[in-house]
Design an enzyme around this catalytic site. Sequence first.
Site, PDB file in Angstrom:
ATOM      1  CD  GLU A 111      23.342 -47.103 -53.295  1.00  0.00           C
ATOM      2  OE1 GLU A 111      23.807 -48.033 -53.951  1.00  0.00           O
ATOM      3  OE2 GLU A 111      23.259 -47.139 -52.046  1.00  0.00           O
TER       4      GLU A 111
ATOM      5  CG  ASP B 268      24.487 -47.090 -47.940  1.00  0.00           C
ATOM      6  OD1 ASP B 268      25.084 -47.342 -48.998  1.00  0.00           O
ATOM      7  OD2 ASP B 268      24.115 -47.968 -47.136  1.00  0.00           O
TER       8      ASP B 268
HETATM    9  C1  BGC Z   1      26.781 -49.414 -50.658  1.00  0.00           C
HETATM   10  C2  BGC Z   1      27.378 -50.785 -50.667  1.00  0.00           C
HETATM   11  C3  BGC Z   1      27.048 -51.451 -49.346  1.00  0.00           C
HETATM   12  C4  BGC Z   1      25.531 -51.443 -49.095  1.00  0.00           C
HETATM   13  C5  BGC Z   1      25.205 -51.801 -47.707  1.00  0.00           C
HETATM   14  C6  BGC Z   1      25.338 -49.687 -50.569  1.00  0.00           C
HETATM   15  O1  BGC Z   1      24.474 -49.489 -51.481  1.00  0.00           O
HETATM   16  O2  BGC Z   1      27.100 -48.658 -51.774  1.00  0.00           O
HETATM   17  O3  BGC Z   1      28.762 -50.752 -50.879  1.00  0.00           O
HETATM   18  O4  BGC Z   1      27.496 -52.765 -49.338  1.00  0.00           O
HETATM   19  O5  BGC Z   1      24.988 -50.186 -49.331  1.00  0.00           O
HETATM   20  O6  BGC Z   1      25.565 -50.776 -46.852  1.00  0.00           O
END
Ligand code: BGC
Length: 557
Positions: A267, A202
């Site tokens: 990500e 994440d």
């Molecule tokens: C997730 C989101 C989340 C954020 C904070 C991200 O990039 O995909 O859904 O709100 O991280 O954890």
Amino acid sequence: MVAGADWWRGAVLYQVYPRSFADSNGDGVGDLPGITARLDHIARLGVDAVWICPFYASPGRDFGYDIADHLAVDPQFGTLADFDELLRQAHARGLKVLLDLVGGHTSDQHPWFQRSRARRDAPEADWYVWADPSPDGTPPNNWLSVFGGAAWSWEPRRRQYYLHHFLSSQPALNLANPAALEAVLAVGEFWLRRGVDGFRLDAIDFLAHDPALRGNPARPPADGQVPAKLFGLQEHRHDMMDASIMPILRRIRALTDRYPGTTTLGEVSSQDGAFARVRRYSAGEDHLHMAYTLRPLRGGFDHATVRDLLRESAGEGEEGWPCWSFSNHDVERAVSRWNPDRPAAPDPRFARLLAALLLSLRGSVCLYQGEELGLTEAELTLEQLRDPFGLSYWPEFRGRDGSRTPMPWRAAAPQAGFTTGQPWLPVPAGHHALAVDRQEAEEGSLLQVWRRLLRLRRAHPALVRGSLRPLDLPRPLAGLVRDYAGQRILALFNLSGEAASTVLPMPGGARMLPEAAGLGGRIQGDTALLAPFGVVLAELETSDRTVPRRAARLIRA
Ligand code: BGC
Ligand code: MG
């Protein structure tokens, strides 16, 4: 499916958002047994893996991305035994399983934070990012939270501020602290031991920040207008994307390397330089296996966007391994966001075009639940909204709930078969007609197109791991050639709602691939004819490998 330890290279991952996938117990919230019961749908699509968004113990302020116990399943979603069963059933169907590893922050309810906030001499005292106030009592610097407001909140017990990039109930972990990093790695190891095949990591741009906590420079808006989201008013030079992320990624890689055949998908934010970071983080063997960014989703859908996409997908010197997604739980669904016919409903042919384009790119692919059905973005009222991001910026930005509404399984069932109770977000009326059972039965439905295209991709190594060469075609056409060990696949896309044609941009024969029949494209002699939003997917028969870059000539049909 892709075999071997590098199965992830060119793989297609199906993203499940558990709250909205399938509810097994009628409480209106999707759960792990619900996913297990619907694994056949995923397996029949012909994807390689499932990425499951967080289902860990959580107060649910950010719907699971605020974790209070990384090693426990939240009772809402089921039990650890339910997870083991899900994993077993997925593996039995040849599906790999990736979990979300949220290493940048926890919930403020996490025992780590509870102890860290209590005392400055607790063992976890430095596991989070603590800083003294400025002399005038204001936060240590000007950093802003993505979800609105300052990135700092006051903790009276320590008389210090703590950092949070999202909600104030999501304190940022300090991964520069070796014990904190070890704790996150131990979470990963827990799930690897249980048998998972890797992680989606994440928000990795937030894993490291400037250790000196320097303030960010202002970034004046290009159009002189204050944006709805203040985060856009800063150049994020110090609060995120710090170079000290590299050793953290190395540690994560070293962990997964001890479990052969597992993988990591980072990500990457859409901040400037996103594609370069995707390459940097996934190049070589020491950091991540692959990474994706939402950067290409931020603009409109036009000739320039697609050309940029093809260029980035081609890769510079083929370093790194990108993963592509057009939709996910954080953005408006692609068929609506990019719909050229706005405000009218998207043309069904447009959804087919997006499917073919996504599956033709060089890299791996994430397919978001409901994308295979052509679900449109849901229009929700303020009363229906649950996403804190949307609630803080309504009505200028309506948050992410529009892409998080339930999966429609059965057109005629109440709540489209998602739940026997009241769903946590409504099932939009228009989604019933797109339900899985309806599309199963309908020849040429988008669901069937996705299945055919996924079969086509699996059957052609050029589409899975071949190089990609963008073609220089005039509007409204875009195209590419994928090449692997002598197999060459040509893809042409008509990005417009009007028919178009072009002389084939290379000499020699091209044979239409049967799986691409019905996509509105055909080849006649040396000409490709494309209906509105039509697609040509063909195998090139020539052994001549040169692709003249400016050979294309457009004839308006
Ligand atoms: C997730 C989101 C989340 C954020 C904070 C991200 O990039 O995909 O859904 O709100 O991280 O954890
Ligand atoms: Mg449930």
